[in-house]
Design an enzyme around this catalytic site. Structure first.
Site, PDB file in Angstrom:
ATOM      1  N   SER A 154      -0.822   9.547  -9.612  1.00  0.00           N
ATOM      2  CA  SER A 154      -0.525   8.134  -9.863  1.00  0.00           C
ATOM      3  C   SER A 154       0.930   7.761  -9.610  1.00  0.00           C
ATOM      4  CB  SER A 154      -0.904   7.793 -11.312  1.00  0.00           C
ATOM      5  OG  SER A 154      -1.086   6.416 -11.440  1.00  0.00           O
ATOM      6  N   ASN A 165       3.367   5.486  -3.932  1.00  0.00           N
ATOM      7  CA  ASN A 165       3.686   5.777  -2.516  1.00  0.00           C
ATOM      8  C   ASN A 165       4.443   4.607  -1.893  1.00  0.00           C
ATOM      9  OD1 ASN A 165       0.929   5.626  -3.360  1.00  0.00           O
ATOM     10  ND2 ASN A 165       0.389   7.177  -1.852  1.00  0.00           N
ATOM     11  N   CYS A 166       3.975   3.391  -2.230  1.00  0.00           N
ATOM     12  CA  CYS A 166       4.530   2.205  -1.578  1.00  0.00           C
ATOM     13  C   CYS A 166       5.991   1.971  -1.955  1.00  0.00           C
ATOM     14  CB  CYS A 166       3.697   0.971  -1.927  1.00  0.00           C
ATOM     15  SG  CYS A 166       1.942   1.233  -1.656  1.00  0.00           S
ATOM     16  N   THR A 207     -21.337   9.237   0.804  1.00  0.00           N
ATOM     17  CA  THR A 207     -21.227   9.883   2.114  1.00  0.00           C
ATOM     18  C   THR A 207     -22.626  10.305   2.562  1.00  0.00           C
ATOM     19  OG1 THR A 207     -20.991  12.116   1.252  1.00  0.00           O
ATOM     20  CG2 THR A 207     -18.961  10.804   1.410  1.00  0.00           C
ATOM     21  N   ILE A 223     -21.961  12.936  -3.172  1.00  0.00           N
ATOM     22  CA  ILE A 223     -20.546  13.004  -2.783  1.00  0.00           C
ATOM     23  C   ILE A 223     -20.147  11.617  -2.258  1.00  0.00           C
ATOM     24  CG2 ILE A 223     -18.791  14.090  -1.336  1.00  0.00           C
ATOM     25  CD1 ILE A 223     -20.407  16.609  -1.291  1.00  0.00           C
ATOM     26  N   GLY A 283     -10.802   5.020  -0.210  1.00  0.00           N
ATOM     27  CA  GLY A 283      -9.395   5.031   0.182  1.00  0.00           C
ATOM     28  C   GLY A 283      -9.159   5.273   1.670  1.00  0.00           C
ATOM     29  N   TYR A 343       2.606 -28.818  -6.078  1.00  0.00           N
ATOM     30  CA  TYR A 343       3.718 -29.343  -5.272  1.00  0.00           C
ATOM     31  C   TYR A 343       4.763 -30.038  -6.131  1.00  0.00           C
ATOM     32  CZ  TYR A 343       6.644 -32.493  -2.753  1.00  0.00           C
ATOM     33  OH  TYR A 343       7.761 -33.150  -2.327  1.00  0.00           O
ATOM     34  N   LYS A 376       2.587 -31.770   2.366  1.00  0.00           N
ATOM     35  CA  LYS A 376       1.681 -31.273   3.416  1.00  0.00           C
ATOM     36  C   LYS A 376       2.105 -29.840   3.686  1.00  0.00           C
ATOM     37  CE  LYS A 376       1.129 -35.307   6.339  1.00  0.00           C
ATOM     38  NZ  LYS A 376       1.648 -35.853   7.596  1.00  0.00           N
TER      39      LYS A 376
HETATM   40  C1  LIG Z   1       5.733   5.554   2.184  1.00  0.00           C
HETATM   41  C2  LIG Z   1       4.488   4.752   2.031  1.00  0.00           C
HETATM   42  C3  LIG Z   1       4.566   3.392   1.820  1.00  0.00           C
HETATM   43  C4  LIG Z   1       3.418   2.626   1.703  1.00  0.00           C
HETATM   44  N1  LIG Z   1       3.536   1.295   1.486  1.00  0.00           N
HETATM   45  C5  LIG Z   1       2.424   0.544   1.359  1.00  0.00           C
HETATM   46  C6  LIG Z   1       2.525  -0.830   1.086  1.00  0.00           C
HETATM   47  O1  LIG Z   1       3.628  -1.373   0.901  1.00  0.00           O
HETATM   48  N2  LIG Z   1       1.372  -1.554   0.999  1.00  0.00           N
HETATM   49  C7  LIG Z   1       0.143  -0.969   1.151  1.00  0.00           C
HETATM   50  O2  LIG Z   1      -0.870  -1.660   1.071  1.00  0.00           O
HETATM   51  N3  LIG Z   1       0.024   0.345   1.385  1.00  0.00           N
HETATM   52  C8  LIG Z   1       1.131   1.110   1.495  1.00  0.00           C
HETATM   53  N4  LIG Z   1       0.994   2.461   1.707  1.00  0.00           N
HETATM   54  C9  LIG Z   1      -0.351   3.027   1.853  1.00  0.00           C
HETATM   55  C10 LIG Z   1      -0.984   3.319   0.506  1.00  0.00           C
HETATM   56  O3  LIG Z   1      -0.111   4.096  -0.248  1.00  0.00           O
HETATM   57  C11 LIG Z   1      -2.297   4.030   0.721  1.00  0.00           C
HETATM   58  O4  LIG Z   1      -3.138   3.159   1.445  1.00  0.00           O
HETATM   59  C12 LIG Z   1      -2.999   4.424  -0.567  1.00  0.00           C
HETATM   60  O5  LIG Z   1      -2.172   5.195  -1.368  1.00  0.00           O
HETATM   61  C13 LIG Z   1      -4.270   5.188  -0.231  1.00  0.00           C
HETATM   62  O6  LIG Z   1      -4.868   5.639  -1.397  1.00  0.00           O
HETATM   63  P1  LIG Z   1      -5.757   6.976  -1.360  1.00  0.00           P
HETATM   64  O7  LIG Z   1      -6.228   7.220  -2.735  1.00  0.00           O
HETATM   65  O8  LIG Z   1      -6.743   6.899  -0.281  1.00  0.00           O
HETATM   66  O9  LIG Z   1      -4.733   8.116  -0.921  1.00  0.00           O
HETATM   67  P2  LIG Z   1      -3.377   8.566  -1.593  1.00  0.00           P
HETATM   68  O10 LIG Z   1      -2.854   7.530  -2.484  1.00  0.00           O
HETATM   69  O11 LIG Z   1      -2.512   9.041  -0.485  1.00  0.00           O
HETATM   70  O12 LIG Z   1      -3.803   9.800  -2.477  1.00  0.00           O
HETATM   71  C14 LIG Z   1      -4.395  10.927  -1.903  1.00  0.00           C
HETATM   72  C15 LIG Z   1      -4.007  12.135  -2.734  1.00  0.00           C
HETATM   73  O13 LIG Z   1      -4.933  13.162  -2.454  1.00  0.00           O
HETATM   74  C16 LIG Z   1      -4.263  14.385  -2.536  1.00  0.00           C
HETATM   75  N5  LIG Z   1      -5.046  15.405  -1.827  1.00  0.00           N
HETATM   76  C17 LIG Z   1      -5.309  15.456  -0.504  1.00  0.00           C
HETATM   77  N6  LIG Z   1      -6.061  16.539  -0.217  1.00  0.00           N
HETATM   78  C18 LIG Z   1      -6.275  17.177  -1.393  1.00  0.00           C
HETATM   79  C19 LIG Z   1      -6.966  18.357  -1.748  1.00  0.00           C
HETATM   80  N7  LIG Z   1      -7.605  19.089  -0.838  1.00  0.00           N
HETATM   81  N8  LIG Z   1      -6.969  18.736  -3.033  1.00  0.00           N
HETATM   82  C20 LIG Z   1      -6.337  18.001  -3.982  1.00  0.00           C
HETATM   83  N9  LIG Z   1      -5.657  16.887  -3.695  1.00  0.00           N
HETATM   84  C21 LIG Z   1      -5.629  16.462  -2.426  1.00  0.00           C
HETATM   85  C22 LIG Z   1      -2.930  14.094  -1.863  1.00  0.00           C
HETATM   86  O14 LIG Z   1      -1.963  15.044  -2.277  1.00  0.00           O
HETATM   87  C23 LIG Z   1      -2.631  12.691  -2.341  1.00  0.00           C
HETATM   88  O15 LIG Z   1      -1.758  12.690  -3.447  1.00  0.00           O
HETATM   89  C24 LIG Z   1       2.140   3.249   1.801  1.00  0.00           C
HETATM   90  C25 LIG Z   1       2.048   4.622   2.010  1.00  0.00           C
HETATM   91  C26 LIG Z   1       3.201   5.373   2.102  1.00  0.00           C
HETATM   92  C27 LIG Z   1       3.080   6.853   2.326  1.00  0.00           C
END
Ligand SMILES: Cc1cc2nc3c(=O)[nH]c(=O)nc-3n(C[C@H](O)[C@H](O)[C@H](O)COP(=O)(O)OP(=O)(O)OC[C@H]3O[C@@H](n4cnc5c(N)ncnc54)[C@H](O)[C@@H]3O)c2cc1C
Length: 573
Positions: free
Chosen positions: A39, A42-43, A267, A272, A276, A418, A426
């Site tokens: 948690s 990333n952004c 899937t 499963i 994301g 407004y 407008k």
């Molecule tokens: C630098 C950065 C900036 C961003 N800025 C924006 C933004 O401003 N606006 C926006 O909309 N989006 C932004 N994003 C994209 C956004 O963060 C992602 O779209 C979002 O986090 C995706 O969520 P997710 O759960 O799919 O993957 P993630 O949030 O990436 O989480 C996936 C997690 O799975 C874990 N994982 C992977 N494989 C395994 C495994 N085999 N076993 C255990 N754990 C595993 C990884 O370590 C990771 O922590 C940004 C991304 C980055 C990297």
């Protein structure tokens, strides 16, 4: 009691887990995260580089202890799932080199997307980094503090690359951006992306587009017509679904190995599920398969899957790809489809220029808005906007209109708050409704910026209806006759009746009025959509210019420099 196992503990995975717990207090929920943090934001990572986010702790959105106490989640950081065994409904997990198995009743994959690494000769000879998580951020910051580098090259001009570029620049580094495409920020169309390029350049960043990195040698990045020195590289050339586990488990994948799911996120393998960045989604507008790695869809999908697994009547509606980025003082946002995605499709484009709030109230700034729609069905296909303020609001409104199925002409019906400090009676979104209606009814016939050169060649007659002071300070389209709009009726004899007439002003409003004067008189006339404000940024070669070499556009807060292309300023002083 069911065993729910989640792989990946950030956006999609954690949204799923917390919502599932709120709906179900008895099932066991275990989250495996291969990294040290769950948690995290990333952004927010790029903004820590410059210190704009001043504490690394602030990037940890929800602490694991809180998640365990409040939501009764079993959180296993530094636990990598190395195999899914669907036949025995278990996962094999590695922690500290030790493997163990965990059974599941329902398995959720939210493993995200991983950065693509350029396959270039000599890549291993230069320090290079990608930015996906907090350890990546730590590597970059440690490298900078230990080595005091001066020059960085960012390869790839997408959202992450540009955000990192801005923040490294603010940290004091000399930054170059290199992009293979002919523009930065590919979700935008070319003309809108030029504002981003300018903003980066105006803030001292060198931007190179249409450049393919061939080799790296002695800290030199070698392109076919350019060599650049860099102390280190940040690679941000895009991401691909992190779906190796799914592939190995026999789960069906599609484009770029994205995991295929149905509208309930299941899937091809029973029990499963996936959400994301790792999954293929349906584009909300075309219903075609696509990959849209963004935080809001990932969070939404996680929550919706929890609803579905708890028997709520929910299904995924598709993703629009609404996105936004701030670069220095400007904001760039888009939703839906762009023109590049609409090749061979029937669509119309309108560009509008208006203030974010009443011009007479202090602090008003311009918004450039582009709306794309289907002229037959009036369906809104996409929108893009650039400006200092209010861009987020306008694109969010249009994204909402698209999801609600509003027609483009219905944008005029939307009623906004407004008062002068906040908006305009407008609003530019209402104007998009008015202008699209004019185009659909044939009250306005438009030509686009990219058609101008061909129109000049074929002998079209251009009339610039701005004031002469605007022409003096900003230049005009080569060969255009300047007749200020208020003199038009008295100077009709200067406009030929046997030629195609292209009218333009600064935003397209005065030239629309000119169109209404000329057409009933039998002129074959067209309004240059987006008018000079767009054309100026695009086709500088066809601009006659006899004023200063750079000018500051106060409404955009941007300095524009006249042609860098040699020999293209006939009367340059
Ligand atoms: C630098 C950065 C900036 C961003 N800025 C924006 C933004 O401003 N606006 C926006 O909309 N989006 C932004 N994003 C994209 C956004 O963060 C992602 O779209 C979002 O986090 C995706 O969520 P997710 O759960 O799919 O993957 P993630 O949030 O990436 O989480 C996936 C997690 O799975 C874990 N994982 C992977 N494989 C395994 C495994 N085999 N076993 C255990 N754990 C595993 C990884 O370590 C990771 O922590 C940004 C991304 C980055 C990297």
């Amino acid at each position: 009691m069911k065993k729910i196992v989640v792989i990946g503990g950030v956006a999609g995975g954690m949204s799923f887990a917390t919502r599932y717990r709120r709906l179900n207090q008895t099932d066991e929920i275990t989250i495996f995260e291969k990294g040290p943090f769950v948690s995290f934001a990333n952004c927010g990572l790029p903004y820590y580089i410059s210190g704009e986010i001043d504490s690394r702790d602030k990037l940890l959105v929800a602490k694991d202890t809180m998640l365990m106490d409040r939501f009764n989640l079993i959180i296993k950081q530094n636990h990598e799932v190395v195999k899914i065994d669907p036949n025995n409904k278990q996962v094999i997990v590695k922690n500290d080199g030790v493997e163990s198995t965990y059974p599941y009743d329902k398995l959720v994959i939210s493993t995200g997307a991983k950065p693509i690494i350029p396959q270039v000769k000599g890549m291993d000879t230069i320090p290079y980094f990608t930015l996906r998580n907090i350890p990546d951020l730590d590597y970059i910051m440690n490298y900078i503090h230990m080595n005091n580098p001066k020059k960085v090259a960012i390869i790839g001009a997408g959202f992450i690359g540009l955000e990192v570029a801005e923040n490294l620049k603010k940290l004091g580094l000399d930054v170059s951006i290199i992009e293979r495409a002919n523009q930065v920020l590919t979700p935008l169309d070319f003309e809108m992306s030029q504002f981003a390029k300018l903003e980066l350049e105006n803030n001292g960043i060198d931007v190179y587009t249409s450049k393919d990195l061939l080799e790296i040698r002695d800290n030199k990045l070698i392109f076919d017509d350019l060599e650049l020195h860099a102390d280190f590289i940040i690679s941000s050339i895009g991401v691909v679904p992190e779906s190796g586990l799914a592939v190995q488990a026999g789960i069906e994948v599609g484009m770029r190995n994205g995991i295929k799911v149905d509208e309930y996120f299941e899937t091809s393998v029973k029990d499963i599920y996936a959400v994301g960045d790792a999954i293929i989604v349906k584009n909300f507008i075309t219903n075609e398969d696509t990959l849209i790695p963004l935080a809001s869809p990932a969070n939404r999908q996680g929550r919706q899957l929890a609803d579905i697994l708890n028997g709520l009547d929910v299904k995924y509606q598709g993703t629009l790809g609404t996105s936004i980025v701030r670069l220095f003082d400007q904001t760039f946002a888009s939703t839906g489809l762009n023109e590049k995605q609409l090749v061979n499709k029937d669509y119309e484009v309108i560009h509008l220029l208006a203030n974010d709030h009443a011009g007479y109230y202090p602090g008003a700034t311009s918004i450039n808005l582009k709306v794309i729609f289907d002229p037959k069905t009036q369906k809104i296909l996409g929108a893009q906007a650039v400006g200092k303020k209010g861009v987020d609001k306008r694109i969010d409104i249009i994204a909402t209109a698209i999801k609600s199925g509003l027609k483009v002409t219905e944008l005029q019906e939307l009623e906004f708050t407004y008062a002068p400090p906040f908006g305009i009676a407008k609003d530019i979104v209402n104007l998009a409704g008015y202008v699209s209606q004019n185009v659909i009814l044939g009250l306005s016939k438009t030509v686009q910026w990219h058609q101008v050169d061909a129109l000049i060649e074929e002998g079209a007659f251009f009339v610039d209806v701005r004031n002469s002071s605007e022409v003096r300070s900003l230049g005009k389209i080569k060969g255009a006759l300047n007749i200020p709009i208020d003199e038009l009726r008295s100077r009709l004899d200067e406009i030929p009746k046997d030629k195609k007439i292209v009218l333009y002003c600064q935003s397209g409003t005065r030239s629309y009025n000119a169109e209404q004067i000329l057409r009933p008189l039998g002129y074959d006339c067209y309004n240059l959509d987006g008018s000079y404000s767009i054309y100026l940024r695009m086709h500088r070669k066809s601009i006659e210019f006899n004023c200063q070499k750079t000018f500051f556009d106060s409404s955009f807060g941007m300095t524009f420099e006249f042609p860098k292309n040699k020999g293209s300023i006939p009367n340059n002083k």
